[in-house]
Design an enzyme around this catalytic site. Structure first.
Site, mmCIF file in Angstrom:
data_model
loop_
_atom_site.group_PDB
_atom_site.id
_atom_site.type_symbol
_atom_site.label_atom_id
_atom_site.label_comp_id
_atom_site.label_asym_id
_atom_site.label_seq_id
_atom_site.Cartn_x
_atom_site.Cartn_y
_atom_site.Cartn_z
ATOM 1 N N GLY C 15 0.828 -1.204 0.000
ATOM 2 C CA GLY C 15 0.000 0.000 0.000
ATOM 3 C C GLY C 15 0.860 1.251 0.000
ATOM 4 O O GLY C 15 1.886 1.299 0.677
ATOM 5 N N ARG C 25 13.621 9.862 -3.038
ATOM 6 C CA ARG C 25 14.507 11.001 -3.293
ATOM 7 C C ARG C 25 15.783 10.910 -2.450
ATOM 8 O O ARG C 25 16.892 11.119 -2.941
ATOM 9 C CB ARG C 25 13.754 12.297 -2.962
ATOM 10 C CG ARG C 25 14.589 13.569 -3.008
ATOM 11 C CD ARG C 25 13.710 14.747 -2.602
ATOM 12 N NE ARG C 25 14.406 16.013 -2.554
ATOM 13 C CZ ARG C 25 15.005 16.506 -1.474
ATOM 14 N NH1 ARG C 25 15.038 15.813 -0.356
ATOM 15 N NH2 ARG C 25 15.601 17.688 -1.529
ATOM 16 N N ARG C 76 1.039 -5.194 -5.825
ATOM 17 C CA ARG C 76 1.202 -6.451 -5.104
ATOM 18 C C ARG C 76 1.478 -7.520 -6.156
ATOM 19 O O ARG C 76 0.868 -7.531 -7.207
ATOM 20 C CB ARG C 76 -0.073 -6.775 -4.311
ATOM 21 C CG ARG C 76 -0.265 -5.840 -3.124
ATOM 22 C CD ARG C 76 -1.613 -5.992 -2.459
ATOM 23 N NE ARG C 76 -2.103 -4.711 -1.999
ATOM 24 C CZ ARG C 76 -1.841 -4.195 -0.786
ATOM 25 N NH1 ARG C 76 -1.119 -4.868 0.076
ATOM 26 N NH2 ARG C 76 -2.304 -3.022 -0.432
ATOM 27 N N GLY C 106 5.932 -2.271 3.741
ATOM 28 C CA GLY C 106 5.610 -2.790 5.063
ATOM 29 C C GLY C 106 5.980 -4.258 5.223
ATOM 30 O O GLY C 106 6.896 -4.764 4.566
ATOM 31 N N ASP C 107 5.284 -4.895 6.106
ATOM 32 C CA ASP C 107 5.411 -6.302 6.415
ATOM 33 C C ASP C 107 5.688 -7.216 5.216
ATOM 34 O O ASP C 107 6.696 -7.920 5.147
ATOM 35 C CB ASP C 107 4.056 -6.755 6.971
ATOM 36 C CG ASP C 107 4.218 -7.304 8.358
ATOM 37 O OD1 ASP C 107 5.326 -7.178 8.890
ATOM 38 O OD2 ASP C 107 3.234 -7.846 8.889
ATOM 39 N N THR C 130 4.249 2.590 5.958
ATOM 40 C CA THR C 130 2.847 2.171 6.035
ATOM 41 C C THR C 130 2.155 3.092 7.020
ATOM 42 O O THR C 130 2.719 3.407 8.068
ATOM 43 C CB THR C 130 2.704 0.722 6.512
ATOM 44 O OG1 THR C 130 1.398 0.565 7.099
ATOM 45 C CG2 THR C 130 3.720 0.361 7.581
ATOM 46 N N ASP C 132 -0.096 2.487 8.943
ATOM 47 C CA ASP C 132 -0.594 1.801 10.137
ATOM 48 C C ASP C 132 0.368 1.795 11.321
ATOM 49 O O ASP C 132 -0.029 1.474 12.434
ATOM 50 C CB ASP C 132 -0.952 0.346 9.792
ATOM 51 C CG ASP C 132 -2.224 0.255 8.970
ATOM 52 O OD1 ASP C 132 -2.974 1.252 8.917
ATOM 53 O OD2 ASP C 132 -2.464 -0.794 8.362
ATOM 54 N N ASP C 134 2.604 -0.298 12.085
ATOM 55 C CA ASP C 134 2.556 -1.615 12.709
ATOM 56 C C ASP C 134 3.814 -2.458 12.437
ATOM 57 O O ASP C 134 3.739 -3.671 12.292
ATOM 58 C CB ASP C 134 1.308 -2.377 12.234
ATOM 59 C CG ASP C 134 1.260 -2.517 10.722
ATOM 60 O OD1 ASP C 134 2.130 -1.918 10.043
ATOM 61 O OD2 ASP C 134 0.377 -3.214 10.211
ATOM 62 N N ARG C 167 -25.231 15.644 17.590
ATOM 63 C CA ARG C 167 -25.258 14.274 17.114
ATOM 64 C C ARG C 167 -24.120 13.427 17.675
ATOM 65 O O ARG C 167 -23.117 13.938 18.164
ATOM 66 C CB ARG C 167 -25.121 14.258 15.590
ATOM 67 C CG ARG C 167 -26.423 14.494 14.888
ATOM 68 C CD ARG C 167 -26.235 14.337 13.384
ATOM 69 N NE ARG C 167 -27.443 14.799 12.690
ATOM 70 C CZ ARG C 167 -27.458 15.333 11.485
ATOM 71 N NH1 ARG C 167 -26.334 15.488 10.820
ATOM 72 N NH2 ARG C 167 -28.580 15.728 10.929
ATOM 73 N N GLY C 175 -6.612 0.656 10.179
ATOM 74 C CA GLY C 175 -5.988 -0.083 11.258
ATOM 75 C C GLY C 175 -6.599 -1.460 11.407
ATOM 76 O O GLY C 175 -7.494 -1.631 12.220
ATOM 77 N N ARG C 176 -6.114 -2.420 10.616
ATOM 78 C CA ARG C 176 -6.682 -3.775 10.699
ATOM 79 C C ARG C 176 -6.218 -4.487 11.951
ATOM 80 O O ARG C 176 -7.003 -5.128 12.637
ATOM 81 C CB ARG C 176 -6.250 -4.589 9.465
ATOM 82 C CG ARG C 176 -7.060 -4.229 8.278
ATOM 83 C CD ARG C 176 -7.566 -5.376 7.436
ATOM 84 N NE ARG C 176 -8.323 -4.726 6.362
ATOM 85 C CZ ARG C 176 -7.814 -4.386 5.189
ATOM 86 N NH1 ARG C 176 -6.579 -4.713 4.867
ATOM 87 N NH2 ARG C 176 -8.542 -3.738 4.293
#
Lengths: 328, 328, 328, 328
Positions: C15, C25, C76, C106-107, C130, C132, C134, C167, C175-176
């Protein structure tokens, strides 16, 4: 007639303004739509004389609609002001089979264009692009709306400090001859007073207004000053004068400067650029020349370049009245 | 006549829109300028019936011109749609010596205002505020320009991902009956296709356009879809349909949602709000009633509320043409 | 040893995240600084297998530090997960005399890199990117700080509507597996409650908190929900559940979606990218491999890629405590 | 001990910084959480001496986490520097039963706090808030991250003009004694050269660097100059000097000024403010005094105020190296 034009050149000239890239994109895409070739000319009239050209197609202008500045770059050219310079430019055009020009810029850009078009019988159409909004015959110039947002955004930030410290800020914004930026951003930022080039109401009026504000309970204030303001004092001298004649104010000066010219164009400027760019190519294909493509009450209009250059300023007096009322 | 009105009430009703605070401020300041008392009414017509009032003076509205939403809050009221409800409201007004109302909102707000004004012979003036720009008789409604900038800003972000991954994004923007947001933000964000409520050109046209784009070398694309679009499919179904009928696209959907209503108003919306707010008070003091204060070619105009409500939509077909040309 | 590496390839994978361009750069400039050739690899591991390469020099990366996304594009790749795919990739590298790789992602990107490096004895260094946050072994990943600002900016806008209408908004953020975005943006946006994947305190706790808030005089509220939250209900079901069990709240849902990945990187992310990019090239020239360049207490550190991949999440429990206290 | 403190006063002093409001909010909310009364003190030490107080509860600080400046206002006080002034201040505290103070500000604020605390045996805890990041004992001060984003945002805009016109811009940013803003924003904005107060490498080095850049093909450049830079020339003189000694550059100067202090705080600053505000109240309840609440590697720490004041600057030399490499 449309069928005589086979290749259009496009250039940006004078001070850069947000929306120029979007206008170039629209010109290039409209050429593609109407099956006309399009050539980008770098560095305005200077690059025109030097033949600094590049063929552009619909894909060349991807991902630029949201960028400030102009990827064709801009420059001021002394040489183009001479007949020799313009002759050189014309030779470059004929050598490259360019039949017509779209010139994007302000006053000076259009003046050069009028001369050039008359001397060499070359179809030229102008697109008004300048943050000052000082071109006649169009409600708005490219970059103006974006600049207004940049200015109110900056003043909003300064207001945080002004109201945290109960201070009076003098803020200089662009506008040598036109007060449009000062007047609109002044209202938009909730300024106490707005000084513009088109009217000199005297420093005393401002002092009086500040005194009243103070009495009415205002603790901090913003004064917006157009750079071409006519008091005869520069902004630092203005601030000093007020400091001397008005007690109890902690005064600061901020000159916004060059940030006003840049930045991602607002949606308004992107749509305006798209309309004007399409309109420019269509005007050329219709056989028009020496016209500016402007906006009048949301409609695209064609205005003689001479009118655009020589028209009188469109200073909106109603805005001054609104400013006075909303700053009580 | 001016001298019969001594106290004006102001309220915001319906969906909130950026610039409502700036409009309230202008109303309050104009009242102060003309030496008329001003009362803020909380939560629209609901608060009007409940007498949820607060006296406002020029200083009460400091530092709100740049805030989104409405500090007077808004609400939808079922009770005010009944004659009993409106009677209660009128009693609150007389009890508090409020002679006239400025109501800020959209369609529904104006409809309620017309009934109320007729039944109790109460002077009421409306200010158009809705991000949808779907009110007749004014070039622009409050909040619309800000929403356009919010939308292009969001799509600019999504485009980063779209072009990094060569993806096709379907993006839903607000607009149940009016395509103004979709059309303008679509052009401004450089969208490939734009689907609006006012015309249903069929999904096939879109497929055709995407096929052509692909062949012309476009690697990523943005489709802007107004929520009230008429294909009969919702945005997820649209995306699925395209995925099935068009190879080689990695498709994603994004529903922009409520971020479109909020945020600091643009300079344009702040100036518009200031003009309309002053214009509303002046209309009341002039003895006018049942009019909306609108903007026509930069000028403040007074338009019968019935015209504002019943007029037909102002969908700009020229924009569709510009969109088609600049997306080649 | 440094002198064995003459040409470095750089790619972005997985991602996209703001700051990837700034990292590319920095890698290119550092190569130039140390007189090493640099090759940009398009579309991650997929482009690596296909030989989609371009030589880059210091000037190739001008004006990209402030752009979101990645100009090298990302993708991917299923094929790279096979040994055949990786063999193809290695052949492309040898054919082009590329001695080492910097992989930004990432991972998954790192996992692919570890296999590839081991199988073909190729020096590979990773840069964590990433939104996230994580990845173990670094305080921050590229894009995370920018995403936080995007999220609070969006929630600030929604809050305008929330407080104008009294409201309750449920807002879904990315954030999975990691609650970092939810927790930080939730505190930053002044959320009432924050639901994250790392802990499931049950919907009852939230109901209780909302009841208390209501009694304490809160009129509007924001609940921030990470997409990987563990209640077993999706955000729409959560909203419905609360609507059923709690009176007097007008509830809305907003899913922020893809805007969170894009946008101009924050200053923090640009500086971080510059540090990590330089650090990656220096690590390779030092003879290091299979390490991630991370940030620990403002210092650039080298961490085994296996640690980065397999480390446990760094969920900051102190933040939860701060969130609970500041939302009373 | 915790139980001796029943009422805490909070004030902001010195130059305002984004995040001050968020810190006040966290202090007020933490007081509410721990059932301690909280009093807001207006205009810093000046308001303390004058008894300009207001009781604050959890609801008083709603909707301020995202506002720049400080709603408690700030001021510099000469009188508080005298023992008489501080005595007056202490009398106000005892009269209002305020047992302890949280002071939010920089160097000067802490120095005043140390004196006051020692003389009257009053528990005082400090929260570091200044955009300059020039306080020892904490990784970050409140407002610094926001200011960095404001600065790179402004330079991004100026870069549009710089690269459209092939110009060299000198841009002055804040930082009298500390180069943190210049160094980080310079790297973040892709500056060619960065001049900071902590080192004077001479104007010749800059000239040399510009010459090299020109030869390497750079057409436009940005030089970031901290206001406390040590060349002995002001920014206009620097620009002139370069203009005289370097051909072919069109040079402009921009002084960013007061916009750097204001604006909505970044997510980072809001979270930092929340952590430090909670930490300050907890330190007081723990019986601590004369400590600053700082951040060290993401953890809240307590540092003696004397260390915060007298520590040496934390100029990060590694950043200079990264700047040199990424600007090749």
């Amino acid at each position: 007639m449309a069928n005589t034009i086979k290749k259009i050149g496009v250039l940006t000239s004078g001070g850069d303004a947000p929306g120029m890239n979007a206008a170039i994109r629209a010109v290039v895409r409209a050429c593609s739509f109407y099956n006309v070739d399009c050539v980008g000319i770098y560095r305005g009239y200077q690059g025109l004389m030097e033949g600094d050209f590049e063929e552009l197609n619909a894909r060349s202008v991807r991902n630029i609609i949201n960028k400030g500045g102009t990827f064709l770059k801009s420059a001021r050219s002394m040489e183009f002001k001479t007949i020799e310079g313009r002759k050189k430019a014309y030779e470059q055009l004929t050598k490259n089979n360019i039949d017509a020009l779209v010139v994007i810029g302000g006053d000076g850009t259009f003046t050069g264009g009028v001369y050039f078009s008359q001397e060499f019988d070359l179809p030229i159409v102008g697109i008004p692009a300048t943050i000052d909004n000082d071109i006649s015959g169009t409600d708005f110039t490219l970059g103006y709306d974006t600049a207004l947002n940049t200015v109110v955004d900056a003043i909003d930030k300064i207001r945080d400090t002004a109201s945290s410290h109960n201070r009076l800020f003098f803020i200089e914004v662009m506008g040598r001859d036109a007060g449009d930026i000062a007047l609109n951003s002044g209202i938009g930022a909730g300024a106490e007073e707005i000084l513009i080039p088109e009217e000199d109401e005297g420093v005393e009026r401002m002092l009086e207004s500040l005194r009243k504000s103070k009495m009415s309970g205002k603790l901090s204030s913003i004064i917006v000053v157009a750079e071409g303001e006519k008091s005869g004092k520069n902004i630092f001298q203005l601030a000093e004068y007020v400091e001397e004649h008005l007690e109890g104010y902690d005064i600061r000066v901020s000159v916004l400067g060059h940030i006003q010219r840049g930045g991602r164009p607002s949606c308004f400027d992107r749509v305006l650029a798209s309309k004007l760019g399409v309109g420019a190519v269509e005007a050329l294909l219709d056989g028009d020349s020496k016209v500016m493509i402007g906006l009048s009450h949301q409609h695209v209009v064609r205005v003689p370049l001479t009118v655009a250059i020589n028209g009188e300023a469109k200073y909106d007096k109603e805005l001054r009245r609104v400013a006075d009322i909303t700053s009580v």
